[in-house]
Design an enzyme around this catalytic site. Structure first.
Site, PDB file in Angstrom:
ATOM      1  N   ALA A  87       0.736  -1.161  -0.041  1.00 26.94           N
ATOM      2  CA  ALA A  87      -0.051   0.010   0.202  1.00 26.94           C
ATOM      3  C   ALA A  87       0.806   1.265  -0.207  1.00 26.94           C
ATOM      4  N   THR A 136      11.352   0.570  -3.781  1.00 25.52           N
ATOM      5  CA  THR A 136      11.781   0.886  -5.251  1.00 25.52           C
ATOM      6  C   THR A 136      12.895   1.260  -5.692  1.00 25.52           C
ATOM      7  N   ASP A 137      13.438   1.153  -6.733  1.00 24.61           N
ATOM      8  CA  ASP A 137      14.878   1.713  -7.110  1.00 24.61           C
ATOM      9  C   ASP A 137      14.848   3.105  -7.016  1.00 24.61           C
ATOM     10  N   GLU A 138      13.940   3.951  -6.969  1.00 27.24           N
ATOM     11  CA  GLU A 138      14.307   5.404  -7.173  1.00 27.24           C
ATOM     12  C   GLU A 138      14.642   6.196  -5.854  1.00 27.24           C
ATOM     13  N   TYR A 162       8.087  11.462  -3.696  1.00 23.66           N
ATOM     14  CA  TYR A 162       7.629   9.968  -3.608  1.00 23.66           C
ATOM     15  C   TYR A 162       8.831   9.172  -3.269  1.00 23.66           C
ATOM     16  N   ALA A 164      11.571  10.286  -1.996  1.00 22.62           N
ATOM     17  CA  ALA A 164      12.014  10.531  -0.614  1.00 22.62           C
ATOM     18  C   ALA A 164      11.103   9.920   0.437  1.00 22.62           C
ATOM     19  N   LYS A 166       9.531   7.167   0.252  1.00 25.35           N
ATOM     20  CA  LYS A 166       9.805   5.664   0.056  1.00 25.35           C
ATOM     21  C   LYS A 166      11.136   5.347   0.859  1.00 25.35           C
ATOM     22  N   ASN A 192       7.686  -1.782 -13.207  1.00 26.22           N
ATOM     23  CA  ASN A 192       6.885  -2.799 -13.393  1.00 26.22           C
ATOM     24  C   ASN A 192       6.144  -2.672 -14.663  1.00 26.22           C
ATOM     25  N   ASN A 261      12.592   5.972 -22.909  1.00 28.59           N
ATOM     26  CA  ASN A 261      11.187   6.131 -22.883  1.00 28.59           C
ATOM     27  C   ASN A 261      10.658   6.331 -24.454  1.00 28.59           C
ATOM     28  N   HIS A 295      13.315  15.296 -13.188  1.00 26.47           N
ATOM     29  CA  HIS A 295      13.165  14.220 -13.819  1.00 26.47           C
ATOM     30  C   HIS A 295      14.342  13.372 -13.686  1.00 26.47           C
ATOM     31  N   TYR A 352      -1.316  17.613 -17.174  1.00 25.18           N
ATOM     32  CA  TYR A 352      -0.572  17.835 -18.595  1.00 25.18           C
ATOM     33  C   TYR A 352      -1.289  19.135 -19.049  1.00 25.18           C
TER      34      TYR A 352
HETATM   35  P1  NAD Z   1      -0.580   1.131  -7.036  1.00 24.06           P
HETATM   36  O1  NAD Z   1      -0.851   2.724  -6.784  1.00 24.06           O
HETATM   37  O2  NAD Z   1      -1.179   0.742  -8.104  1.00 24.06           O
HETATM   38  O3  NAD Z   1      -1.372   0.748  -5.702  1.00 24.06           O
HETATM   39  C1  NAD Z   1      -1.363   1.132  -4.436  1.00 24.06           C
HETATM   40  C2  NAD Z   1      -2.507   0.488  -3.669  1.00 24.06           C
HETATM   41  O4  NAD Z   1      -2.460   0.916  -2.122  1.00 24.06           O
HETATM   42  C3  NAD Z   1      -3.983   0.785  -4.074  1.00 24.06           C
HETATM   43  O5  NAD Z   1      -4.731  -0.369  -3.891  1.00 24.06           O
HETATM   44  C4  NAD Z   1      -4.374   1.865  -3.201  1.00 24.06           C
HETATM   45  O6  NAD Z   1      -5.906   1.862  -2.750  1.00 24.06           O
HETATM   46  C5  NAD Z   1      -3.681   1.250  -1.819  1.00 24.06           C
HETATM   47  N1  NAD Z   1      -3.513   2.284  -0.573  1.00 24.06           N
HETATM   48  C6  NAD Z   1      -3.284   3.722  -0.960  1.00 24.06           C
HETATM   49  N2  NAD Z   1      -3.129   4.353   0.583  1.00 24.06           N
HETATM   50  C7  NAD Z   1      -3.572   3.383   1.248  1.00 24.06           C
HETATM   51  C8  NAD Z   1      -4.008   3.352   2.498  1.00 24.06           C
HETATM   52  N3  NAD Z   1      -3.554   4.548   3.199  1.00 24.06           N
HETATM   53  N4  NAD Z   1      -4.390   2.064   3.197  1.00 24.06           N
HETATM   54  C9  NAD Z   1      -4.437   0.918   2.492  1.00 24.06           C
HETATM   55  N5  NAD Z   1      -4.343   0.868   1.173  1.00 24.06           N
HETATM   56  C10 NAD Z   1      -3.911   2.187   0.636  1.00 24.06           C
HETATM   57  O7  NAD Z   1       0.840   1.097  -6.645  1.00 24.06           O
HETATM   58  P2  NAD Z   1       1.745  -0.264  -7.247  1.00 24.06           P
HETATM   59  O8  NAD Z   1       2.321   0.498  -8.598  1.00 24.06           O
HETATM   60  O9  NAD Z   1       0.855  -1.355  -7.172  1.00 24.06           O
HETATM   61  O10 NAD Z   1       2.860  -0.171  -6.327  1.00 24.06           O
HETATM   62  C11 NAD Z   1       2.695  -0.846  -4.993  1.00 24.06           C
HETATM   63  C12 NAD Z   1       3.985  -0.825  -4.235  1.00 24.06           C
HETATM   64  O11 NAD Z   1       5.130  -1.212  -5.128  1.00 24.06           O
HETATM   65  C13 NAD Z   1       4.234   0.529  -3.597  1.00 24.06           C
HETATM   66  O12 NAD Z   1       4.638   0.676  -2.559  1.00 24.06           O
HETATM   67  C14 NAD Z   1       5.262   1.132  -4.714  1.00 24.06           C
HETATM   68  O13 NAD Z   1       5.796   2.087  -4.010  1.00 24.06           O
HETATM   69  C15 NAD Z   1       6.121  -0.183  -5.145  1.00 24.06           C
HETATM   70  N6  NAD Z   1       6.848  -0.359  -6.205  1.00 24.06           N
HETATM   71  C16 NAD Z   1       6.124   0.270  -7.200  1.00 24.06           C
HETATM   72  C17 NAD Z   1       6.744  -0.082  -8.682  1.00 24.06           C
HETATM   73  C18 NAD Z   1       6.058   0.204  -9.962  1.00 24.06           C
HETATM   74  O14 NAD Z   1       6.752  -0.104 -11.009  1.00 24.06           O
HETATM   75  N7  NAD Z   1       4.475   0.372 -10.163  1.00 24.06           N
HETATM   76  C19 NAD Z   1       7.995  -0.474  -8.769  1.00 24.06           C
HETATM   77  C20 NAD Z   1       8.789  -0.671  -7.442  1.00 24.06           C
HETATM   78  C21 NAD Z   1       7.920  -0.539  -6.423  1.00 24.06           C
HETATM   79  O1  DAU Z   2      11.493   2.791 -10.804  1.00 25.24           O
HETATM   80  C1  DAU Z   2      10.318   2.131 -10.033  1.00 25.24           C
HETATM   81  C2  DAU Z   2       9.088   3.211 -10.210  1.00 25.24           C
HETATM   82  O2  DAU Z   2       8.664   3.157 -11.369  1.00 25.24           O
HETATM   83  C3  DAU Z   2       8.112   3.198  -8.840  1.00 25.24           C
HETATM   84  O3  DAU Z   2       8.630   3.090  -7.740  1.00 25.24           O
HETATM   85  C4  DAU Z   2       6.829   3.972  -9.200  1.00 25.24           C
HETATM   86  O4  DAU Z   2       5.810   3.697  -8.298  1.00 25.24           O
HETATM   87  C5  DAU Z   2       6.279   3.817 -10.647  1.00 25.24           C
HETATM   88  O5  DAU Z   2       5.323   4.741 -10.622  1.00 25.24           O
HETATM   89  C6  DAU Z   2       7.589   3.969 -11.708  1.00 25.24           C
HETATM   90  O6  DAU Z   2       8.128   5.405 -11.486  1.00 25.24           O
HETATM   91  P1  DAU Z   2       8.208   6.285 -12.982  1.00 25.24           P
HETATM   92  O7  DAU Z   2       8.154   7.562 -12.543  1.00 25.24           O
HETATM   93  O8  DAU Z   2       9.532   5.666 -13.432  1.00 25.24           O
HETATM   94  O9  DAU Z   2       7.071   5.574 -13.957  1.00 25.24           O
HETATM   95  P2  DAU Z   2       6.260   6.659 -14.836  1.00 25.24           P
HETATM   96  O10 DAU Z   2       5.464   5.578 -15.624  1.00 25.24           O
HETATM   97  O11 DAU Z   2       5.235   7.466 -14.187  1.00 25.24           O
HETATM   98  O12 DAU Z   2       6.956   7.123 -15.724  1.00 25.24           O
HETATM   99  C7  DAU Z   2       8.195   6.241 -16.524  1.00 25.24           C
HETATM  100  C8  DAU Z   2       8.983   7.154 -17.341  1.00 25.24           C
HETATM  101  O13 DAU Z   2       8.154   7.750 -18.521  1.00 25.24           O
HETATM  102  C9  DAU Z   2       9.449   8.404 -16.641  1.00 25.24           C
HETATM  103  O14 DAU Z   2      10.602   8.744 -17.240  1.00 25.24           O
HETATM  104  C10 DAU Z   2       8.526   9.539 -16.852  1.00 25.24           C
HETATM  105  C11 DAU Z   2       7.976   9.193 -18.437  1.00 25.24           C
HETATM  106  N1  DAU Z   2       6.586   9.474 -18.749  1.00 25.24           N
HETATM  107  C12 DAU Z   2       5.658   9.225 -17.820  1.00 25.24           C
HETATM  108  C13 DAU Z   2       4.254   9.775 -18.206  1.00 25.24           C
HETATM  109  C14 DAU Z   2       3.288   9.391 -17.138  1.00 25.24           C
HETATM  110  C15 DAU Z   2       6.411  10.452 -19.850  1.00 25.24           C
HETATM  111  O15 DAU Z   2       7.387  10.646 -20.685  1.00 25.24           O
HETATM  112  N2  DAU Z   2       5.351  10.811 -20.486  1.00 25.24           N
HETATM  113  C16 DAU Z   2       4.007  10.351 -19.387  1.00 25.24           C
HETATM  114  O16 DAU Z   2       2.897  10.931 -19.744  1.00 25.24           O
END
Ligand code: NAD
Ligand code: DAU
Length: 364
Positions: A87, A136-138, A162, A164, A166, A192, A261, A295, A352
């Site tokens: 979450a 996350t790797d961020e 975000y 910071a 994490k 992912n 990208n 960025h 946007y």
């Molecule tokens: P997401 O935004 O799709 O899902 C987040 C979920 O958390 C949602 O279901 C939301 O309802 C729930 N949530 C938010 N606030 C809550 C609260 N206060 N109590 C209970 N539930 C709550 O996120 P995601 O992309 O599935 O990422 C999941 C985890 O993995 C996050 O911690 C994110 O930092 C980490 N992560 C994501 C990526 C990625 O590429 N998406 C990569 C590495 C790590």
């Molecule tokens: O690296 C792991 C992280 O990856 C997770 O911790 C985050 O939860 C997840 O959201 C993701 O972060 P990014 O910022 O890398 O993902 P995003 O899909 O938002 O953007 C991917 C790249 O694309 C980034 O360089 C920004 C760029 N971008 C994104 C959007 C939404 C665009 O150029 N245009 C866009 O409209």
């Protein structure tokens, strides 16, 4: 195998990665129990958990991780031994426009879970338990083009609110292990992609905009690099850590799959030309817009530790994963239309409207 979870509490299990994890886990371990705790924010959707609502091994609790009393009750009453914490507020652009929710949910929310776990597990002498925190790797910041990929030893240098948030809570989780002896593990994963990815993030946004004939916004020059991993391979990594990971350790998860990208958007356009031909090539929709503030230029994960120590290996190639993903969005129009409600449309306007096009596009 040295640990076998019996009853998991999965926070954020209705989000993108959490729901994929729940589907994966129940398929692989049908004899274990899974309770999902999710606040169902804009990013959480019960549709992500469709197909398992009648599974006797699964239950859903609509609630907030900030509600420590609720978490204590769940851990206690359901005899939960394993907490897998997804979450979070997870979108970097939202953290730039409104950091408060990120500090509250990510930092305070995780601390609420840690306090509950300490009380119900540690204070009651329950030594067999796991608290896995999905990070996350961020947290490591950004890399130059020729720098080696992030290892677990890389310095923490988070750049967005975000990242910071994490990074802070990675430290708090660590402190609960070091100081109180909570059995914690942490994974830091790269970007992912796959089914149930909310269309505010790059890959699903591009697919959905292609389907709707809308501009494909590329921030800045589009040469930023991300390291993409199919979501189920992330779930497999977490599985390896739960079963065989060492308590107190941190594991990076990634698939050695770096893309700029602009290249990834071009590839998705080419797949859309095949699966959903629209007369003109979809690349005509690409439009460069004002860059994301602060960025990060490049992320790349060195996953040697989890590969060597826990025999982890991603199973999906990028080619198979991206084809599957594009097809999934084509086959699940009802899902993505369903999650793009009014609050999503307001978000698009907010994010946007001040990102001015730097090149013109032809809309279909
Ligand atoms: P997401 O935004 O799709 O899902 C987040 C979920 O958390 C949602 O279901 C939301 O309802 C729930 N949530 C938010 N606030 C809550 C609260 N206060 N109590 C209970 N539930 C709550 O996120 P995601 O992309 O599935 O990422 C999941 C985890 O993995 C996050 O911690 C994110 O930092 C980490 N992560 C994501 C990526 C990625 O590429 N998406 C990569 C590495 C790590
Ligand atoms: O690296 C792991 C992280 O990856 C997770 O911790 C985050 O939860 C997840 O959201 C993701 O972060 P990014 O910022 O890398 O993902 P995003 O899909 O938002 O953007 C991917 C790249 O694309 C980034 O360089 C920004 C760029 N971008 C994104 C959007 C939404 C665009 O150029 N245009 C866009 O409209």
């Amino acid at each position: 195998m040295n640990y076998q979870p019996k009853h998991l509490l999965v926070t954020g299990g209705a989000g993108f990665i959490g729901s994929n994890f729940v589907h994966y886990w129940l398929r692989e371990y049908p004899d274990s129990q899974v309770t999902v705790l999710d606040a169902l924010t804009y990013a959480g959707n019960l549709q992500n958990l469709r197909g398992i609502q009648n599974n006797k091994s699964y239950s859903f609790v609509h609630g907030d991780i900030l509600d420590t009393a609720l978490v204590e009750k769940l851990l206690h009453d359901a005899s939960i031994d394993t907490l897998v914490h997804f979450a979070a507020e997870s979108h970097v652009d939202r953290s730039i426009l409104g950091p408060d929710a990120f500090l509250k949910t990510n930092i305070e929310g995780t601390h609420s879970l840690l306090k509950a776990a300490k009380k119900i597990w540690l204070d009651a002498g329950k030594t067999t338990h796991r608290f896995h925190h999905v990070s996350t790797d961020e947290v490591y910041g950004t890399l130059t083009l020729d720098a080696p990929a992030f290892t677990e030893q890389h310095q923490y240098l988070p750049n967005s609110p975000y990242a910071a948030s994490k990074a802070s809570l990675d430290h708090i989780v660590r402190s609960y292990h070091h100081t109180y002896g909570l059995n914690t593990t942490i994974s830091n994963c790269s970007n992912n992609y796959g089914p149930y990815h909310f269309p505010e993030k790059l890959i699903p946004l591009i697919i959905v905009n292609c389907l709707e004939g809308k501009p494909l916004p590329i921030y800045g020059d589009g040469k930023q690099i991300r390291d993409w991993l199919y979501v189920e391979d992330h779930c497999r990594g977490i599985e390896r850590i739960l079963l065989n990971g060492k308590v107190g350790e941190v594991y990076n998860i990634g698939g050695n799959n770096e893309w700029t990208n602009i290249d990834i958007v071009t590839l998705v356009c080419q797949l859309m030309d095949i699966y959903h031909p629209h007369g003109a090539p979809h690349t005509q929709l690409i439009t460069h817009v004002t860059d994301r503030p602060g960025h990060d230029r490049r992320y790349a994960i060195d996953a040697t530790k989890i590969m060597d120590q826990l025999s982890y290996k991603p199973l999906e190639t990028f080619e198979t994963g991206i084809h599957k993903t594009v097809r999934w969005y084509l086959d699940n129009e009802e899902w993505w239309r369903g999650v793009m409600d009014n609050s999503y449309k307001k978000w698009l306007d907010k994010n946007y409207s001040d990102k001015k096009p730097r090149s013109q596009v032809t809309e279909f």
